[in-house]
Design a protein around this motif. Structure first.
Motif, PDB file in Angstrom:
ATOM      1  N   PHE A  77       0.872  -1.163   0.000  1.00 17.78           N
ATOM      2  CA  PHE A  77       0.000   0.000   0.000  1.00 17.78           C
ATOM      3  C   PHE A  77       0.913   1.217   0.000  1.00 17.78           C
ATOM      4  CE2 PHE A  77      -2.355   2.464   3.534  1.00 17.78           C
ATOM      5  CZ  PHE A  77      -3.054   3.255   2.646  1.00 17.78           C
ATOM      6  N   ALA A  78       0.792   2.087  -0.999  1.00 19.77           N
ATOM      7  CA  ALA A  78       1.678   3.254  -1.064  1.00 19.77           C
ATOM      8  C   ALA A  78       1.001   4.416  -1.779  1.00 19.77           C
ATOM      9  CB  ALA A  78       2.981   2.900  -1.785  1.00 19.77           C
ATOM     10  N   VAL A  79       1.388   5.615  -1.374  1.00 24.50           N
ATOM     11  CA  VAL A  79       0.930   6.870  -1.980  1.00 24.50           C
ATOM     12  C   VAL A  79       2.178   7.600  -2.462  1.00 24.50           C
ATOM     13  CG1 VAL A  79      -0.184   9.097  -1.484  1.00 24.50           C
ATOM     14  CG2 VAL A  79      -1.106   6.988  -0.478  1.00 24.50           C
ATOM     15  N   GLN A  80       2.073   8.280  -3.597  1.00 24.81           N
ATOM     16  CA  GLN A  80       3.213   9.059  -4.109  1.00 24.81           C
ATOM     17  C   GLN A  80       3.734   9.974  -2.994  1.00 24.81           C
ATOM     18  OE1 GLN A  80       4.727   8.585  -6.868  1.00 24.81           O
ATOM     19  NE2 GLN A  80       3.261   7.732  -8.299  1.00 24.81           N
ATOM     20  N   PRO A  81       5.058  10.022  -2.789  1.00 25.08           N
ATOM     21  CA  PRO A  81       5.623  10.798  -1.672  1.00 25.08           C
ATOM     22  C   PRO A  81       5.130  12.247  -1.602  1.00 25.08           C
ATOM     23  CG  PRO A  81       7.330   9.489  -2.719  1.00 25.08           C
ATOM     24  CD  PRO A  81       6.085   9.338  -3.562  1.00 25.08           C
ATOM     25  N   GLU A  82       4.993  12.900  -2.740  1.00 22.59           N
ATOM     26  CA  GLU A  82       4.577  14.307  -2.724  1.00 22.59           C
ATOM     27  C   GLU A  82       3.101  14.485  -2.374  1.00 22.59           C
ATOM     28  OE1 GLU A  82       4.439  12.971  -7.093  1.00 22.59           O
ATOM     29  OE2 GLU A  82       5.688  12.587  -5.346  1.00 22.59           O
ATOM     30  N   HIS A  83       2.356  13.372  -2.267  1.00 19.83           N
ATOM     31  CA  HIS A  83       0.930  13.456  -1.924  1.00 19.83           C
ATOM     32  C   HIS A  83       0.610  12.825  -0.578  1.00 19.83           C
ATOM     33  CE1 HIS A  83      -0.472  15.292  -5.619  1.00 19.83           C
ATOM     34  NE2 HIS A  83       0.456  14.576  -6.222  1.00 19.83           N
ATOM     35  N   ARG A  84       1.638  12.416   0.158  1.00 20.01           N
ATOM     36  CA  ARG A  84       1.403  11.855   1.491  1.00 20.01           C
ATOM     37  C   ARG A  84       0.979  12.974   2.433  1.00 20.01           C
ATOM     38  NH1 ARG A  84       6.661   7.922   1.041  1.00 20.01           N
ATOM     39  NH2 ARG A  84       5.708   6.566  -0.509  1.00 20.01           N
ATOM     40  N   GLY A  85       0.197  12.621   3.442  1.00 16.87           N
ATOM     41  CA  GLY A  85      -0.292  13.607   4.394  1.00 16.87           C
ATOM     42  C   GLY A  85      -1.530  14.350   3.919  1.00 16.87           C
ATOM     43  N   LYS A  86      -2.147  13.894   2.838  1.00 20.75           N
ATOM     44  CA  LYS A  86      -3.336  14.561   2.272  1.00 20.75           C
ATOM     45  C   LYS A  86      -4.595  13.684   2.412  1.00 20.75           C
ATOM     46  CE  LYS A  86      -0.609  17.119  -1.128  1.00 20.75           C
ATOM     47  NZ  LYS A  86      -0.370  17.365  -2.552  1.00 20.75           N
ATOM     48  N   ASN A  87      -4.565  12.730   3.337  1.00 24.13           N
ATOM     49  CA  ASN A  87      -5.682  11.814   3.595  1.00 24.13           C
ATOM     50  C   ASN A  87      -5.967  10.834   2.461  1.00 24.13           C
ATOM     51  OD1 ASN A  87      -6.431  12.315   6.253  1.00 24.13           O
ATOM     52  ND2 ASN A  87      -7.526  14.167   5.659  1.00 24.13           N
ATOM     53  N   ILE A  88      -5.070  10.699   1.519  1.00 26.73           N
ATOM     54  CA  ILE A  88      -5.271   9.754   0.418  1.00 26.73           C
ATOM     55  C   ILE A  88      -5.208   8.317   0.942  1.00 26.73           C
ATOM     56  CG2 ILE A  88      -4.325   8.888  -1.770  1.00 26.73           C
ATOM     57  CD1 ILE A  88      -3.416  11.852  -2.269  1.00 26.73           C
ATOM     58  N   GLY A  89      -4.246   8.034   1.809  1.00 25.88           N
ATOM     59  CA  GLY A  89      -4.125   6.690   2.383  1.00 25.88           C
ATOM     60  C   GLY A  89      -5.357   6.306   3.177  1.00 25.88           C
ATOM     61  N   ARG A  90      -5.867   7.207   3.967  1.00 25.60           N
ATOM     62  CA  ARG A  90      -7.081   6.950   4.747  1.00 25.60           C
ATOM     63  C   ARG A  90      -8.264   6.657   3.803  1.00 25.60           C
ATOM     64  NH1 ARG A  90      -8.577   8.150   9.922  1.00 25.60           N
ATOM     65  NH2 ARG A  90      -6.694   9.377  10.252  1.00 25.60           N
ATOM     66  N   LYS A  91      -8.356   7.428   2.719  1.00 24.01           N
ATOM     67  CA  LYS A  91      -9.434   7.210   1.744  1.00 24.01           C
ATOM     68  C   LYS A  91      -9.286   5.851   1.060  1.00 24.01           C
ATOM     69  CE  LYS A  91     -10.188  12.087   0.943  1.00 24.01           C
ATOM     70  NZ  LYS A  91      -9.974  13.225   0.066  1.00 24.01           N
ATOM     71  N   MET A  92      -8.056   5.444   0.791  1.00 24.72           N
ATOM     72  CA  MET A  92      -7.834   4.140   0.164  1.00 24.72           C
ATOM     73  C   MET A  92      -8.266   3.013   1.104  1.00 24.72           C
ATOM     74  SD  MET A  92      -4.197   4.921  -1.701  1.00 24.72           S
ATOM     75  CE  MET A  92      -3.991   3.354  -2.507  1.00 24.72           C
ATOM     76  N   LEU A  93      -7.924   3.134   2.384  1.00 28.63           N
ATOM     77  CA  LEU A  93      -8.333   2.111   3.348  1.00 28.63           C
ATOM     78  C   LEU A  93      -9.856   2.095   3.491  1.00 28.63           C
ATOM     79  CD1 LEU A  93      -5.571   2.502   6.065  1.00 28.63           C
ATOM     80  CD2 LEU A  93      -5.890   0.572   4.503  1.00 28.63           C
ATOM     81  N   SER A  94     -10.475   3.260   3.572  1.00 31.33           N
ATOM     82  CA  SER A  94     -11.941   3.326   3.673  1.00 31.33           C
ATOM     83  C   SER A  94     -12.592   2.669   2.459  1.00 31.33           C
ATOM     84  CB  SER A  94     -12.411   4.780   3.789  1.00 31.33           C
ATOM     85  OG  SER A  94     -12.009   5.320   5.020  1.00 31.33           O
ATOM     86  N   HIS A  95     -12.023   2.911   1.288  1.00 22.75           N
ATOM     87  CA  HIS A  95     -12.541   2.287   0.062  1.00 22.75           C
ATOM     88  C   HIS A  95     -12.468   0.760   0.178  1.00 22.75           C
ATOM     89  CE1 HIS A  95     -13.465   1.849  -4.193  1.00 22.75           C
ATOM     90  NE2 HIS A  95     -12.416   1.050  -4.297  1.00 22.75           N
ATOM     91  N   LEU A  96     -11.367   0.245   0.672  1.00 19.89           N
ATOM     92  CA  LEU A  96     -11.213  -1.202   0.851  1.00 19.89           C
ATOM     93  C   LEU A  96     -12.248  -1.726   1.850  1.00 19.89           C
ATOM     94  CD1 LEU A  96      -9.367  -3.732   0.201  1.00 19.89           C
ATOM     95  CD2 LEU A  96      -8.232  -3.201   2.356  1.00 19.89           C
ATOM     96  N   PHE A  97     -12.390  -1.052   3.000  1.00 19.99           N
ATOM     97  CA  PHE A  97     -13.348  -1.494   4.022  1.00 19.99           C
ATOM     98  C   PHE A  97     -14.773  -1.513   3.469  1.00 19.99           C
ATOM     99  CE2 PHE A  97     -10.473   0.817   7.323  1.00 19.99           C
ATOM    100  CZ  PHE A  97      -9.549  -0.207   7.284  1.00 19.99           C
ATOM    101  N   GLU A  98     -15.122  -0.520   2.685  1.00 20.29           N
ATOM    102  CA  GLU A  98     -16.488  -0.379   2.172  1.00 20.29           C
ATOM    103  C   GLU A  98     -16.787  -1.296   0.989  1.00 20.29           C
ATOM    104  OE1 GLU A  98     -16.886   3.805   1.306  1.00 20.29           O
ATOM    105  OE2 GLU A  98     -16.434   4.332   3.389  1.00 20.29           O
ATOM    106  N   THR A  99     -15.815  -1.518   0.133  1.00 18.61           N
ATOM    107  CA  THR A  99     -16.097  -2.273  -1.095  1.00 18.61           C
ATOM    108  C   THR A  99     -15.651  -3.730  -1.062  1.00 18.61           C
ATOM    109  OG1 THR A  99     -14.028  -1.575  -2.151  1.00 18.61           O
ATOM    110  CG2 THR A  99     -15.990  -0.187  -2.527  1.00 18.61           C
ATOM    111  N   VAL A 100     -14.720  -4.078  -0.170  1.00 16.83           N
ATOM    112  CA  VAL A 100     -14.226  -5.456  -0.123  1.00 16.83           C
ATOM    113  C   VAL A 100     -14.568  -6.094   1.223  1.00 16.83           C
ATOM    114  CG1 VAL A 100     -12.230  -6.981  -0.396  1.00 16.83           C
ATOM    115  CG2 VAL A 100     -12.371  -4.873  -1.734  1.00 16.83           C
TER     116      VAL A 100
END
Length: 180
Positions: A77-100
């Protein structure tokens, strides 16, 4: 931001981020985008990966996972370094919890560095709990690599008593046979 099943056009950006984000002993040694495509096809629906982009062509990150009885295992699980800290990782995990599934297992490095402690803290804020009751060594991906002492974290209702409950995952992901 858009989530979608990762496909062949994503593989070059995936490989670049994957190789930059994980130490060699914690990742598969993919040789090319074609190697990634073959691996995904070979795993027959157990292995999945989704990408997140900016709504256009910019690849922001990925999450790869396996579906097993009783839980989903996040392999990488990884986010582009320049976009870390922008809640993208949290959104990715939420997407996994909700859809899988909300029942998720991950491996994390032991909290011996600031980076590892930050990562564990991030997962805890996302609802994971550290499973210090189970001693765990991530098996090597290939004969050229060695195992890595890690820790497990779970989200939701993942029922693990010890590493025997990980047999299917260890067999499928790492090709390790544990008397099964």
């Amino acid at each position: 931001m858009e989530f979608r099943e990762m496909d062949v056009k994503d593989y070059p950006a995936f490989l670049k981020l994957y190789n930059e984000s994980f130490p060699e002993n914690e990742r598969r040694l993919y040789k090319s985008a074609e190697h990634v495509a073959n691996f995904i096809k070979e795993k027959g629906g157990k292995f999945h990966a989704f990408a997140i982009d900016d709504g256009g062509d910019y690849f922001l990150g990925f999450l790869s996972y396996w579906i097993f009885k009783g839980y989903v295992y996040i392999e990488h699980f990884a986010v582009q370094p320049e976009h870390r800290g922008k809640n993208i990782g949290r959104k990715m995990l939420s997407h996994l919890f909700e859809t899988v599934s909300p029942d998720v297992l991950i491996e994390v490095e032991k909290p011996e560095t600031d980076e590892a402690r930050r990562r564990i803290s991030f997962y805890e804020r996302c609802g994971f709990r550290l499973r210090s009751d189970i001693n765990y060594v991530q098996p090597p991906y290939s004969a050229e690599q060695s195992g890595v002492e890690m820790m497990l974290m779970t989200h939701g209702d993942v029922r693990l008593n010890d590493t025997r409950d990980l047999r299917e995952m260890l067999t499928e992901v790492y090709n390790v046979e544990h008397g099964v």
